[in-house]
Design a protein around this motif. Structure first.
Motif, PDB file in Angstrom:
ATOM      1  N   PHE A   1     -28.113  31.281  23.411  1.00  0.00           N
ATOM      2  CA  PHE A   1     -26.995  31.045  22.783  1.00  0.00           C
ATOM      3  C   PHE A   1     -25.879  31.430  23.334  1.00  0.00           C
ATOM      4  CE2 PHE A   1     -23.444  33.841  21.139  1.00  0.00           C
ATOM      5  CZ  PHE A   1     -22.995  32.388  19.679  1.00  0.00           C
ATOM      6  N   TRP A   2     -26.263  32.034  24.372  1.00  0.00           N
ATOM      7  CA  TRP A   2     -24.942  32.729  25.850  1.00  0.00           C
ATOM      8  C   TRP A   2     -24.751  30.757  26.937  1.00  0.00           C
ATOM      9  CZ3 TRP A   2     -20.732  34.541  24.027  1.00  0.00           C
ATOM     10  CH2 TRP A   2     -21.067  35.773  23.595  1.00  0.00           C
ATOM     11  N   ILE A   3     -25.741  31.003  26.673  1.00  0.00           N
ATOM     12  CA  ILE A   3     -26.040  29.326  27.851  1.00  0.00           C
ATOM     13  C   ILE A   3     -25.139  28.639  27.251  1.00  0.00           C
ATOM     14  CG2 ILE A   3     -27.431  27.919  29.324  1.00  0.00           C
ATOM     15  CD1 ILE A   3     -29.057  30.242  29.726  1.00  0.00           C
ATOM     16  N   SER A   4     -25.591  28.363  25.990  1.00  0.00           N
ATOM     17  CA  SER A   4     -25.194  26.882  25.628  1.00  0.00           C
ATOM     18  C   SER A   4     -23.323  27.052  24.836  1.00  0.00           C
ATOM     19  CB  SER A   4     -26.403  26.872  23.989  1.00  0.00           C
ATOM     20  OG  SER A   4     -26.018  27.616  22.722  1.00  0.00           O
ATOM     21  N   THR A   5     -23.265  28.294  24.522  1.00  0.00           N
ATOM     22  CA  THR A   5     -21.547  28.297  24.098  1.00  0.00           C
ATOM     23  C   THR A   5     -20.932  28.588  25.503  1.00  0.00           C
ATOM     24  OG1 THR A   5     -22.736  30.130  21.965  1.00  0.00           O
ATOM     25  CG2 THR A   5     -20.477  30.405  22.884  1.00  0.00           C
ATOM     26  N   SER A   6     -21.305  29.124  26.221  1.00  0.00           N
ATOM     27  CA  SER A   6     -20.769  28.391  27.842  1.00  0.00           C
ATOM     28  C   SER A   6     -20.207  27.232  27.973  1.00  0.00           C
ATOM     29  CB  SER A   6     -20.561  29.545  28.975  1.00  0.00           C
ATOM     30  OG  SER A   6     -22.437  30.818  28.362  1.00  0.00           O
ATOM     31  N   LEU A   7     -21.744  26.267  27.691  1.00  0.00           N
ATOM     32  CA  LEU A   7     -21.666  25.032  28.597  1.00  0.00           C
ATOM     33  C   LEU A   7     -20.181  24.276  27.406  1.00  0.00           C
ATOM     34  CD1 LEU A   7     -25.084  23.865  29.048  1.00  0.00           C
ATOM     35  CD2 LEU A   7     -23.526  23.526  30.728  1.00  0.00           C
ATOM     36  N   VAL A   8     -19.979  24.461  26.082  1.00  0.00           N
ATOM     37  CA  VAL A   8     -19.396  23.890  25.410  1.00  0.00           C
ATOM     38  C   VAL A   8     -18.680  24.754  25.754  1.00  0.00           C
ATOM     39  CG1 VAL A   8     -18.422  24.175  22.834  1.00  0.00           C
ATOM     40  CG2 VAL A   8     -20.713  24.246  23.330  1.00  0.00           C
ATOM     41  N   ALA A   9     -17.753  25.271  26.002  1.00  0.00           N
ATOM     42  CA  ALA A   9     -16.476  26.250  25.963  1.00  0.00           C
ATOM     43  C   ALA A   9     -16.227  25.411  27.769  1.00  0.00           C
ATOM     44  CB  ALA A   9     -16.478  27.566  26.706  1.00  0.00           C
ATOM     45  N   VAL A  10     -16.914  25.460  29.160  1.00  0.00           N
ATOM     46  CA  VAL A  10     -17.143  24.587  29.920  1.00  0.00           C
ATOM     47  C   VAL A  10     -16.225  23.358  30.187  1.00  0.00           C
ATOM     48  CG1 VAL A  10     -17.729  23.866  32.668  1.00  0.00           C
ATOM     49  CG2 VAL A  10     -18.205  26.009  31.700  1.00  0.00           C
ATOM     50  N   MET A  11     -17.142  22.519  28.795  1.00  0.00           N
ATOM     51  CA  MET A  11     -17.044  21.176  28.942  1.00  0.00           C
ATOM     52  C   MET A  11     -14.921  20.881  27.853  1.00  0.00           C
ATOM     53  SD  MET A  11     -20.104  19.378  27.433  1.00  0.00           S
ATOM     54  CE  MET A  11     -21.773  20.465  27.649  1.00  0.00           C
ATOM     55  N   GLY A  12     -15.083  22.335  26.907  1.00  0.00           N
ATOM     56  CA  GLY A  12     -13.748  21.959  26.518  1.00  0.00           C
ATOM     57  C   GLY A  12     -12.809  22.693  27.804  1.00  0.00           C
ATOM     58  N   VAL A  13     -13.026  23.594  28.406  1.00  0.00           N
ATOM     59  CA  VAL A  13     -11.741  23.728  29.475  1.00  0.00           C
ATOM     60  C   VAL A  13     -11.665  22.226  30.093  1.00  0.00           C
ATOM     61  CG1 VAL A  13     -11.866  24.755  31.337  1.00  0.00           C
ATOM     62  CG2 VAL A  13     -12.651  26.154  29.572  1.00  0.00           C
ATOM     63  N   LEU A  14     -13.057  21.421  30.769  1.00  0.00           N
ATOM     64  CA  LEU A  14     -12.671  20.444  31.854  1.00  0.00           C
ATOM     65  C   LEU A  14     -12.169  19.276  31.105  1.00  0.00           C
ATOM     66  CD1 LEU A  14     -16.528  19.601  33.257  1.00  0.00           C
ATOM     67  CD2 LEU A  14     -13.852  20.130  34.515  1.00  0.00           C
ATOM     68  N   ILE A  15     -11.920  19.013  29.682  1.00  0.00           N
ATOM     69  CA  ILE A  15     -11.444  18.081  28.227  1.00  0.00           C
ATOM     70  C   ILE A  15      -9.992  18.231  29.067  1.00  0.00           C
ATOM     71  CG2 ILE A  15     -10.657  17.007  26.784  1.00  0.00           C
ATOM     72  CD1 ILE A  15     -13.499  18.110  25.801  1.00  0.00           C
ATOM     73  N   VAL A  16      -9.358  19.441  28.891  1.00  0.00           N
ATOM     74  CA  VAL A  16      -8.056  20.083  28.887  1.00  0.00           C
ATOM     75  C   VAL A  16      -7.471  19.458  30.509  1.00  0.00           C
ATOM     76  CG1 VAL A  16      -6.435  21.813  28.670  1.00  0.00           C
ATOM     77  CG2 VAL A  16      -8.383  21.725  26.863  1.00  0.00           C
ATOM     78  N   TYR A  17      -8.611  20.177  31.665  1.00  0.00           N
ATOM     79  CA  TYR A  17      -8.077  19.859  32.954  1.00  0.00           C
ATOM     80  C   TYR A  17      -8.101  18.628  33.066  1.00  0.00           C
ATOM     81  CZ  TYR A  17      -8.067  19.760  37.797  1.00  0.00           C
ATOM     82  OH  TYR A  17      -7.857  20.221  39.208  1.00  0.00           O
ATOM     83  N   THR A  18      -8.645  17.894  32.378  1.00  0.00           N
ATOM     84  CA  THR A  18      -8.396  16.257  33.626  1.00  0.00           C
ATOM     85  C   THR A  18      -7.563  15.249  33.311  1.00  0.00           C
ATOM     86  OG1 THR A  18     -10.162  15.671  31.440  1.00  0.00           O
ATOM     87  CG2 THR A  18     -11.144  15.861  33.846  1.00  0.00           C
ATOM     88  N   ALA A  19      -7.055  16.210  31.665  1.00  0.00           N
ATOM     89  CA  ALA A  19      -6.477  15.500  30.406  1.00  0.00           C
ATOM     90  C   ALA A  19      -5.307  16.095  31.350  1.00  0.00           C
ATOM     91  CB  ALA A  19      -6.009  16.051  29.070  1.00  0.00           C
ATOM     92  N   ALA A  20      -4.805  16.905  31.770  1.00  0.00           N
ATOM     93  CA  ALA A  20      -3.508  17.680  32.083  1.00  0.00           C
ATOM     94  C   ALA A  20      -3.016  17.930  33.731  1.00  0.00           C
ATOM     95  CB  ALA A  20      -3.781  19.135  31.854  1.00  0.00           C
TER      96      ALA A  20
END
Ligand code: CUA
Length: 169
Positions: free
Chosen positions: A9-28
């Motif tokens: 549960f925590w591994i998959s939740t962190s993957l989603v969080a990492v991808m979310g952060v990456l989207i914001v980072y590459t956009a900004a």
């Protein structure tokens, strides 16, 4: 909850969080945004349209100082194959496909979009001379970077490319 289940549960939740952060980072930080133009066109009649007829393709300067580039992608070439654009000026790329799905990517820039038959793809950007200069310089002080089709479009896909000459203004 079983410990293994909790762990996954925590591994998959962190993957989603990492991808979310990456989207914001590459956009900004890297100015990578999904192109969002929705404009339809008849891909079988591009040559008869006022905008994508052969003599209308290429680079055009607008009165407000911005530059418009019109491209047609067709198996297996980009028309026109070489364009010259200024660095540091607002640039609008408008591309249409004459047949199947193509991709448009210009090395050293944030220009990257699918070119879907039936639609006009539009990218708004400003090319930074410093970032294309990392790719390769010409003897006259300009820089030529490759433009690739990056969506597999058939057996000639790998030879579908063009050149963008970037000049410092
Ligand atoms: Cu066009 Cu690959």
């Amino acid at each position: 909850m079983h410990p293994a289940e909790r762990r996954w549960f925590w591994i998959s939740t962190s993957l989603v969080a990492v991808m979310g952060v990456l989207i914001v980072y590459t956009a900004a930080a890297m100015r990578i945004h999904p192109p969002s133009n929705v404009e339809t066109i008849d891909s079988t009649r591009l040559h008869l349209t006022p905008e994508f007829a052969e003599d209308r393709l290429g680079v055009e300067s607008r009165a407000d100082g911005s530059v418009v580039v019109r491209l047609v992608m067709a198996r297996y070439s980009v028309h026109p194959q070489e364009i010259m654009v200024p660095a540091g000026k607002p640039l609008v790329i408008r591309a249409a496909s004459a047949d199947v799905l193509h991709g448009l990517h210009v090395a050293g820039t944030n220009i990257g979009t699918q070119v879907v038959p039936g639609y006009v793809s539009e990218v708004h950007t400003t090319i930074s001379f410093e970032s294309v200069a990392k790719v390769g310089a010409n003897s006259d002080g300009s820089v030529t970077v490759p433009l690739y089709c990056n969506e597999y479009c058939g057996p000639g896909h790998q030879s579908m490319w063009g050149r963008v000459k970037v000049v410092r203004q």
